[in-house]
Design an enzyme around this catalytic site. Sequence first.
Site, PDB file in Angstrom:
ATOM      1  N   CYS A 273      -9.432  13.620 -34.940  1.00 30.06           N
ATOM      2  CA  CYS A 273      -8.693  12.858 -33.928  1.00 30.06           C
ATOM      3  C   CYS A 273      -9.386  12.896 -32.569  1.00 30.06           C
ATOM      4  CB  CYS A 273      -7.273  13.388 -33.802  1.00 30.06           C
ATOM      5  SG  CYS A 273      -6.368  13.333 -35.347  1.00 30.06           S
TER       6      CYS A 273
ATOM      7  N   HIS B 274      -3.830  12.229 -27.046  1.00 29.86           N
ATOM      8  CA  HIS B 274      -3.842  11.821 -28.451  1.00 29.86           C
ATOM      9  C   HIS B 274      -2.394  11.722 -28.923  1.00 29.86           C
ATOM     10  CE1 HIS B 274      -4.456  11.508 -32.624  1.00 29.86           C
ATOM     11  NE2 HIS B 274      -4.145  12.747 -32.916  1.00 29.86           N
TER      12      HIS B 274
ATOM     13  N   ASN C 195       0.144   8.200 -35.702  1.00 33.23           N
ATOM     14  CA  ASN C 195      -1.105   8.870 -35.344  1.00 33.23           C
ATOM     15  C   ASN C 195      -2.281   8.047 -35.892  1.00 33.23           C
ATOM     16  OD1 ASN C 195      -3.342  10.520 -35.144  1.00 33.23           O
ATOM     17  ND2 ASN C 195      -2.343  12.347 -35.963  1.00 33.23           N
TER      18      ASN C 195
HETATM   19  N1  ACO Z   1      10.686  13.571 -44.661  1.00 29.70           N
HETATM   20  C1  ACO Z   1      11.611  14.510 -44.899  1.00 29.70           C
HETATM   21  N2  ACO Z   1      11.326  15.834 -45.010  1.00 29.70           N
HETATM   22  C2  ACO Z   1      10.039  16.185 -44.861  1.00 29.70           C
HETATM   23  C3  ACO Z   1       9.021  15.254 -44.631  1.00 29.70           C
HETATM   24  C4  ACO Z   1       9.379  13.895 -44.510  1.00 29.70           C
HETATM   25  N3  ACO Z   1       8.489  12.913 -44.273  1.00 29.70           N
HETATM   26  N4  ACO Z   1       7.847  15.908 -44.521  1.00 29.70           N
HETATM   27  C5  ACO Z   1       8.100  17.213 -44.700  1.00 29.70           C
HETATM   28  N5  ACO Z   1       9.443  17.383 -44.917  1.00 29.70           N
HETATM   29  C6  ACO Z   1      10.162  18.623 -45.162  1.00 29.70           C
HETATM   30  C7  ACO Z   1       9.276  19.707 -45.705  1.00 29.70           C
HETATM   31  O1  ACO Z   1       9.136  19.578 -47.113  1.00 29.70           O
HETATM   32  C8  ACO Z   1      10.042  20.936 -45.314  1.00 29.70           C
HETATM   33  O2  ACO Z   1      11.095  21.099 -46.228  1.00 29.70           O
HETATM   34  P1  ACO Z   1      11.488  22.582 -46.745  1.00 29.70           P
HETATM   35  O3  ACO Z   1      11.898  23.322 -45.501  1.00 29.70           O
HETATM   36  O4  ACO Z   1      12.598  22.311 -47.687  1.00 29.70           O
HETATM   37  O5  ACO Z   1      10.246  23.127 -47.366  1.00 29.70           O
HETATM   38  C9  ACO Z   1      10.678  20.580 -43.963  1.00 29.70           C
HETATM   39  O6  ACO Z   1      10.631  19.142 -43.914  1.00 29.70           O
HETATM   40  C10 ACO Z   1       9.951  21.169 -42.777  1.00 29.70           C
HETATM   41  O7  ACO Z   1       8.563  20.954 -42.927  1.00 29.70           O
HETATM   42  P2  ACO Z   1       7.539  21.420 -41.845  1.00 29.70           P
HETATM   43  O8  ACO Z   1       6.170  21.012 -42.293  1.00 29.70           O
HETATM   44  O9  ACO Z   1       7.771  22.852 -41.496  1.00 29.70           O
HETATM   45  O10 ACO Z   1       8.022  20.531 -40.587  1.00 29.70           O
HETATM   46  P3  ACO Z   1       7.441  20.489 -39.135  1.00 29.70           P
HETATM   47  O11 ACO Z   1       8.529  20.681 -38.158  1.00 29.70           O
HETATM   48  O12 ACO Z   1       6.200  21.314 -38.964  1.00 29.70           O
HETATM   49  O13 ACO Z   1       7.000  18.982 -38.996  1.00 29.70           O
HETATM   50  C11 ACO Z   1       4.979  17.705 -39.096  1.00 29.70           C
HETATM   51  C12 ACO Z   1       6.017  18.478 -39.874  1.00 29.70           C
HETATM   52  C13 ACO Z   1       5.673  16.504 -38.464  1.00 29.70           C
HETATM   53  C14 ACO Z   1       3.926  17.262 -40.068  1.00 29.70           C
HETATM   54  C15 ACO Z   1       4.375  18.578 -37.989  1.00 29.70           C
HETATM   55  O14 ACO Z   1       3.986  19.808 -38.527  1.00 29.70           O
HETATM   56  C16 ACO Z   1       3.182  17.936 -37.326  1.00 29.70           C
HETATM   57  O15 ACO Z   1       3.298  16.896 -36.687  1.00 29.70           O
HETATM   58  N6  ACO Z   1       1.989  18.549 -37.417  1.00 29.70           N
HETATM   59  C17 ACO Z   1       0.774  18.001 -36.857  1.00 29.70           C
HETATM   60  C18 ACO Z   1       0.222  17.140 -37.894  1.00 29.70           C
HETATM   61  C19 ACO Z   1      -0.719  16.085 -37.385  1.00 29.70           C
HETATM   62  O16 ACO Z   1      -0.413  15.316 -36.501  1.00 29.70           O
HETATM   63  N7  ACO Z   1      -1.872  16.050 -38.021  1.00 29.70           N
HETATM   64  C20 ACO Z   1      -2.827  15.056 -37.754  1.00 29.70           C
HETATM   65  C21 ACO Z   1      -4.069  15.516 -37.061  1.00 29.70           C
HETATM   66  S1  ACO Z   1      -3.955  16.924 -36.154  1.00 29.70           S
HETATM   67  C22 ACO Z   1      -3.277  16.319 -34.806  1.00 29.70           C
HETATM   68  O17 ACO Z   1      -3.485  15.187 -34.535  1.00 29.70           O
HETATM   69  C23 ACO Z   1      -2.436  17.226 -34.054  1.00 29.70           C
END
Ligand code: ACO
Length: 357
Positions: free
Chosen positions: A116, A256, A286
């Site tokens: 990114c 970003h 993103n």
């Molecule tokens: N819909 C519903 N539930 C979901 C989804 C979805 N799309 N995706 C995950 N879940 C569930 C998971 O299975 C989990 O369930 P569980 O507790 O029963 O196991 C629960 O939601 C929580 O999951 P987490 O991964 O802990 O949720 P978190 O609060 O961390 O949010 C997210 C997830 C949005 C992906 C976050 O971690 C994030 O944005 N991370 C950065 C990712 C990113 O942007 N990456 C791209 C490049 S790096 C960057 O640009 C920063």
Amino acid sequence: MSTYSHIIGTGSAAPERVVTNRDLEQIVDTSDDWIVRRTGIRERRISSLERPENTAEMATKAAREALEAAGMEPDELDMIVVGTVTPDRQFPATGCMVQTALGAGRAAAFDISAGCSGFLYALNTVHNAVRCGAAGKALVIGVERLSSVLNWEDRGTCVLLGDGAGAVVVSAGSDNGGILSTHIRSDGQFWDLLYAYYGENHIPDSLDHLDAKPFKLRMEGNRLFKRAIGCLTEIAVEALEHNGMTSRDIKLVVPHQANIRIIQGMIRNLGIPMEQVYTNVDRFGNTSSASIPIALNEARREGLLTPGDHVLLVSFGAGLTWASAVIRWSMEAVLSEAEDAVGCAINQAPAAIFPGP
Ligand code: ACO
């Protein structure tokens, strides 16, 4: 005399197809409410190969808009640097495809892969090339077709990402200002927090990989999330300190656009009000390398940038990589100066051609 690097044009492009959270509810077990609460994303653009809206096409469209804004012809370019992790072909570089589509025959063209942070890594390369005299005019592009590497059965990733492109034209100039500094960092020990599995013909090195889908993205979102806010804050502070500034000197932050909660966390650490932060993650999701130049182009077109404003760009992504830049906005000032110079040259031309007795 010092040479400065000025942004003199911005542009962006995005696929026409809008995919909403409600659309995604139809294909994975998710909800609009979860996506909005956890990410701030409401919709994203997803490319169609019929139009076509592949990586090189989107990059070329954004580049044309940036060149037009700069009032420049493609054959004036010395360099085209593209940040992308989703090129149409493993090689040649997307930059070369853009070069020929534009007709920028004089330019050296190449790609940079920095997750990114690809756009800011490319901006860093061009900024330094311009400052040391290796390039006079250059295009910096951030472009992604992340839909091509998404696993549409993985709700943890397919709801987050989108496609698009953004571009800026950078020009050498003698006026103090423009891009004041760029800063890049990486930490490869966390490369496996986010990666795309590599190639249909890849020979698996362990049985664990046999069921892997080729070119599919894998991510440990939660671990990335935790690192993102710290790295973004650190590199933003580094950029401010390098320029002897505090967050009070910044008019607009263009971060970003990964997740609104990541942006809010960083902004809280910096003590900058959210009103001074440009966000469009709700409309694009993103778009990795493309997110900052798309947002910068929108901010400029909405009239949020005036010459003299200090703008902070800051990114974090796969690699891990993180990066920042501080710009003293100068685009309109540089362009009007160039127009005046042309006017002057035309007015003076007859006297020079027909010297008096
Ligand atoms: N819909 C519903 N539930 C979901 C989804 C979805 N799309 N995706 C995950 N879940 C569930 C998971 O299975 C989990 O369930 P569980 O507790 O029963 O196991 C629960 O939601 C929580 O999951 P987490 O991964 O802990 O949720 P978190 O609060 O961390 O949010 C997210 C997830 C949005 C992906 C976050 O971690 C994030 O944005 N991370 C950065 C990712 C990113 O942007 N990456 C791209 C490049 S790096 C960057 O640009 C920063």
